[in-house]
Design a protein around this motif. Structure first.
Motif, PDB file in Angstrom:
ATOM      1  N   MET A  14      29.558  69.024  56.953  1.00 44.27           N
ATOM      2  CA  MET A  14      30.854  69.693  57.100  1.00 44.27           C
ATOM      3  C   MET A  14      30.709  70.987  57.874  1.00 44.27           C
ATOM      4  SD  MET A  14      33.329  67.938  55.865  1.00 44.27           S
ATOM      5  CE  MET A  14      34.554  69.215  55.658  1.00 44.27           C
ATOM      6  N   THR A  15      29.621  71.706  57.599  1.00 43.35           N
ATOM      7  CA  THR A  15      29.366  72.981  58.289  1.00 43.35           C
ATOM      8  C   THR A  15      29.233  72.769  59.789  1.00 43.35           C
ATOM      9  OG1 THR A  15      28.220  73.834  56.335  1.00 43.35           O
ATOM     10  CG2 THR A  15      27.845  74.977  58.427  1.00 43.35           C
ATOM     11  N   ILE A  16      28.647  71.648  60.168  1.00 43.75           N
ATOM     12  CA  ILE A  16      28.455  71.349  61.592  1.00 43.75           C
ATOM     13  C   ILE A  16      29.716  70.722  62.192  1.00 43.75           C
ATOM     14  CG2 ILE A  16      27.146  69.929  63.218  1.00 43.75           C
ATOM     15  CD1 ILE A  16      24.748  70.169  61.317  1.00 43.75           C
ATOM     16  N   THR A  17      30.352  69.847  61.447  1.00 41.21           N
ATOM     17  CA  THR A  17      31.486  69.066  61.971  1.00 41.21           C
ATOM     18  C   THR A  17      32.749  69.911  62.175  1.00 41.21           C
ATOM     19  OG1 THR A  17      30.653  67.081  60.869  1.00 41.21           O
ATOM     20  CG2 THR A  17      32.962  67.064  61.577  1.00 41.21           C
ATOM     21  N   VAL A  18      33.070  70.753  61.215  1.00 42.71           N
ATOM     22  CA  VAL A  18      34.310  71.541  61.275  1.00 42.71           C
ATOM     23  C   VAL A  18      34.379  72.418  62.525  1.00 42.71           C
ATOM     24  CG1 VAL A  18      35.646  73.376  60.172  1.00 42.71           C
ATOM     25  CG2 VAL A  18      34.753  71.483  58.805  1.00 42.71           C
ATOM     26  N   PRO A  19      33.325  73.190  62.815  1.00 44.90           N
ATOM     27  CA  PRO A  19      33.383  74.002  64.047  1.00 44.90           C
ATOM     28  C   PRO A  19      33.534  73.151  65.302  1.00 44.90           C
ATOM     29  CG  PRO A  19      31.640  74.800  62.615  1.00 44.90           C
ATOM     30  CD  PRO A  19      32.090  73.482  62.051  1.00 44.90           C
ATOM     31  N   ILE A  20      32.869  71.964  65.280  1.00 44.75           N
ATOM     32  CA  ILE A  20      32.970  71.087  66.446  1.00 44.75           C
ATOM     33  C   ILE A  20      34.410  70.608  66.620  1.00 44.75           C
ATOM     34  CG2 ILE A  20      32.307  68.835  67.377  1.00 44.75           C
ATOM     35  CD1 ILE A  20      29.540  69.253  66.160  1.00 44.75           C
ATOM     36  N   ILE A  21      35.022  70.210  65.491  1.00 49.87           N
ATOM     37  CA  ILE A  21      36.410  69.752  65.542  1.00 49.87           C
ATOM     38  C   ILE A  21      37.332  70.874  66.019  1.00 49.87           C
ATOM     39  CG2 ILE A  21      38.361  68.961  64.158  1.00 49.87           C
ATOM     40  CD1 ILE A  21      36.349  67.438  62.409  1.00 49.87           C
ATOM     41  N   ILE A  22      37.104  72.068  65.491  1.00 45.08           N
ATOM     42  CA  ILE A  22      37.921  73.222  65.897  1.00 45.08           C
ATOM     43  C   ILE A  22      37.745  73.509  67.386  1.00 45.08           C
ATOM     44  CG2 ILE A  22      38.237  75.710  65.627  1.00 45.08           C
ATOM     45  CD1 ILE A  22      37.498  75.358  62.681  1.00 45.08           C
ATOM     46  N   PHE A  23      36.492  73.454  67.842  1.00 51.28           N
ATOM     47  CA  PHE A  23      36.196  73.725  69.254  1.00 51.28           C
ATOM     48  C   PHE A  23      36.886  72.701  70.163  1.00 51.28           C
ATOM     49  CE2 PHE A  23      33.545  72.782  72.972  1.00 51.28           C
ATOM     50  CZ  PHE A  23      33.585  74.011  73.610  1.00 51.28           C
ATOM     51  N   ILE A  24      36.777  71.413  69.729  1.00 49.31           N
ATOM     52  CA  ILE A  24      37.403  70.349  70.525  1.00 49.31           C
ATOM     53  C   ILE A  24      38.919  70.517  70.551  1.00 49.31           C
ATOM     54  CG2 ILE A  24      37.855  67.869  70.629  1.00 49.31           C
ATOM     55  CD1 ILE A  24      35.020  67.433  69.531  1.00 49.31           C
ATOM     56  N   SER A  25      39.494  70.871  69.397  1.00 43.23           N
ATOM     57  CA  SER A  25      40.954  71.048  69.324  1.00 43.23           C
ATOM     58  C   SER A  25      41.417  72.196  70.226  1.00 43.23           C
ATOM     59  CB  SER A  25      41.380  71.319  67.884  1.00 43.23           C
ATOM     60  OG  SER A  25      41.027  70.232  67.051  1.00 43.23           O
ATOM     61  N   ILE A  26      40.680  73.316  70.132  1.00 47.08           N
ATOM     62  CA  ILE A  26      41.029  74.472  70.969  1.00 47.08           C
ATOM     63  C   ILE A  26      40.891  74.123  72.448  1.00 47.08           C
ATOM     64  CG2 ILE A  26      40.348  76.814  71.610  1.00 47.08           C
ATOM     65  CD1 ILE A  26      39.561  77.275  68.699  1.00 47.08           C
ATOM     66  N   SER A  27      39.828  73.381  72.766  1.00 40.45           N
ATOM     67  CA  SER A  27      39.593  72.993  74.156  1.00 40.45           C
ATOM     68  C   SER A  27      40.735  72.132  74.682  1.00 40.45           C
ATOM     69  CB  SER A  27      38.269  72.227  74.280  1.00 40.45           C
ATOM     70  OG  SER A  27      37.173  73.044  73.897  1.00 40.45           O
ATOM     71  N   ILE A  28      41.182  71.193  73.841  1.00 36.23           N
ATOM     72  CA  ILE A  28      42.285  70.320  74.234  1.00 36.23           C
ATOM     73  C   ILE A  28      43.550  71.140  74.484  1.00 36.23           C
ATOM     74  CG2 ILE A  28      43.847  68.500  73.432  1.00 36.23           C
ATOM     75  CD1 ILE A  28      41.452  67.273  71.958  1.00 36.23           C
ATOM     76  N   VAL A  29      43.836  72.095  73.584  1.00 36.26           N
ATOM     77  CA  VAL A  29      45.023  72.944  73.734  1.00 36.26           C
ATOM     78  C   VAL A  29      44.937  73.776  75.008  1.00 36.26           C
ATOM     79  CG1 VAL A  29      46.303  74.888  72.758  1.00 36.26           C
ATOM     80  CG2 VAL A  29      45.520  73.037  71.269  1.00 36.26           C
ATOM     81  N   VAL A  30      43.756  74.360  75.250  1.00 36.03           N
ATOM     82  CA  VAL A  30      43.566  75.201  76.445  1.00 36.03           C
ATOM     83  C   VAL A  30      43.732  74.374  77.716  1.00 36.03           C
ATOM     84  CG1 VAL A  30      41.886  76.550  77.765  1.00 36.03           C
ATOM     85  CG2 VAL A  30      42.102  76.891  75.288  1.00 36.03           C
ATOM     86  N   VAL A  31      43.081  73.196  77.741  1.00 37.87           N
ATOM     87  CA  VAL A  31      43.179  72.327  78.918  1.00 37.87           C
ATOM     88  C   VAL A  31      44.633  71.902  79.155  1.00 37.87           C
ATOM     89  CG1 VAL A  31      42.589  70.059  79.836  1.00 37.87           C
ATOM     90  CG2 VAL A  31      40.815  71.483  78.793  1.00 37.87           C
ATOM     91  N   ALA A  32      45.338  71.573  78.048  1.00 38.50           N
ATOM     92  CA  ALA A  32      46.739  71.172  78.175  1.00 38.50           C
ATOM     93  C   ALA A  32      47.590  72.320  78.697  1.00 38.50           C
ATOM     94  CB  ALA A  32      47.268  70.691  76.830  1.00 38.50           C
ATOM     95  N   ALA A  33      47.324  73.544  78.197  1.00 42.41           N
ATOM     96  CA  ALA A  33      48.085  74.712  78.628  1.00 42.41           C
ATOM     97  C   ALA A  33      47.835  75.022  80.099  1.00 42.41           C
ATOM     98  CB  ALA A  33      47.712  75.923  77.770  1.00 42.41           C
ATOM     99  N   VAL A  34      46.556  74.964  80.487  1.00 37.23           N
ATOM    100  CA  VAL A  34      46.211  75.218  81.889  1.00 37.23           C
ATOM    101  C   VAL A  34      46.851  74.168  82.788  1.00 37.23           C
ATOM    102  CG1 VAL A  34      44.332  75.269  83.569  1.00 37.23           C
ATOM    103  CG2 VAL A  34      44.067  76.435  81.381  1.00 37.23           C
ATOM    104  N   GLY A  35      46.798  72.915  82.351  1.00 32.79           N
ATOM    105  CA  GLY A  35      47.397  71.829  83.131  1.00 32.79           C
ATOM    106  C   GLY A  35      48.899  72.014  83.277  1.00 32.79           C
ATOM    107  N   ALA A  36      49.536  72.406  82.175  1.00 35.57           N
ATOM    108  CA  ALA A  36      50.991  72.624  82.217  1.00 35.57           C
ATOM    109  C   ALA A  36      51.335  73.783  83.144  1.00 35.57           C
ATOM    110  CB  ALA A  36      51.516  72.909  80.808  1.00 35.57           C
ATOM    111  N   TYR A  37      50.542  74.850  83.082  1.00 31.44           N
ATOM    112  CA  TYR A  37      50.790  76.013  83.940  1.00 31.44           C
ATOM    113  C   TYR A  37      50.624  75.646  85.406  1.00 31.44           C
ATOM    114  CZ  TYR A  37      50.127  80.423  86.365  1.00 31.44           C
ATOM    115  OH  TYR A  37      50.219  81.455  87.267  1.00 31.44           O
ATOM    116  N   LEU A  38      49.528  74.936  85.706  1.00 32.82           N
ATOM    117  CA  LEU A  38      49.275  74.544  87.098  1.00 32.82           C
ATOM    118  C   LEU A  38      50.375  73.634  87.616  1.00 32.82           C
ATOM    119  CD1 LEU A  38      45.417  73.914  87.018  1.00 32.82           C
ATOM    120  CD2 LEU A  38      46.628  75.872  88.000  1.00 32.82           C
TER     121      LEU A  38
END
Length: 205
Positions: A14-38
């Protein structure tokens, strides 16, 4: 001991998985936001380019229309009836009326060398267009509401030269009132967008 070891293993997972999930989620949001802006920026840039090109074409069309009308007024002002001192007021009035009907104008009149209407005697000597005509220039006024017709019109006037010879002495001015609708027709054909519109501004903004 086996149970304790399993708990530690789950906790570690859980200690390893949770940060990975959070990182992936944030990355998806950032990529989506950048894509929408562009995508938004690309749309805005495209719209600006299209609107600029459209405005340029419309401006050129309006300029051409006004140039043709200016040329027409200058040609009419060069008619012998307008400059011949032997032409009667009645002949000049009939000449103006004929041109108004022929070109779908709102009205017209001739000014003498002092800037007075030869028919009504009304004084236009201080008007911008008569001042321009006295200087030998054709003039196009900003739109205004005509008192008689209630229509939005533009006054287009041209100097009347002595003996019809340009760059001699200005002996009067030929003035016509053109419906603003003739210019509006250009703007009405411009389709900016479903929620957009186009309009013309004068030199004062």
């Amino acid at each position: 001991a086996a149970i304790e070891k399993k708990k530690k293993s789950n906790t570690l997972r859980m200690t390893i998985t949770v940060p990975i999930i959070i990182f992936i989620s944030i990355s998806i949001v950032v990529v989506a936001a950048v894509g929408a802006y562009l995508s938004y920026q690309s749309t805005i840039d495209c719209l600006k380019e299209t609107m600029t090109a459209t405005a340029g074409i419309a401006a050129e069309d309006v300029t051409n229309k006004l140039s043709r009308v200016s040329g027409l007024i200058s040609e009419i002002a060069g008619n012998s009836i307008a400059y011949n001192p032997e032409s009667t007021i009645e002949e000049k009035e009939a000449f103006v009326a004929k041109k108004v009907d022929a070109y779908g104008l709102v009205g017209g009149y001739i000014l003498d060398a002092a800037g007075k209407d030869i028919q009504t005697g009304e004084d236009y000597s201080t008007s911008d267009y008569f001042s321009a005509n006295k200087a030998g220039q054709t003039f196009i006024s900003p739109p205004f509401v005509d008192e008689k017709s209630g229509e939005l019109v533009m006054t287009i006037s041209s100097p009347i030269w002595e003996n019809g010879e340009k760059d001699t002495t200005v002996i009067g001015a030929f003035c016509m009132k053109m419906p603003q609708a003739l210019i509006n027709a250009v703007i009405e054909n411009i389709n900016v967008s479903e929620n957009g519109s186009a309009y013309i501004i004068d030199k004062t903004g």
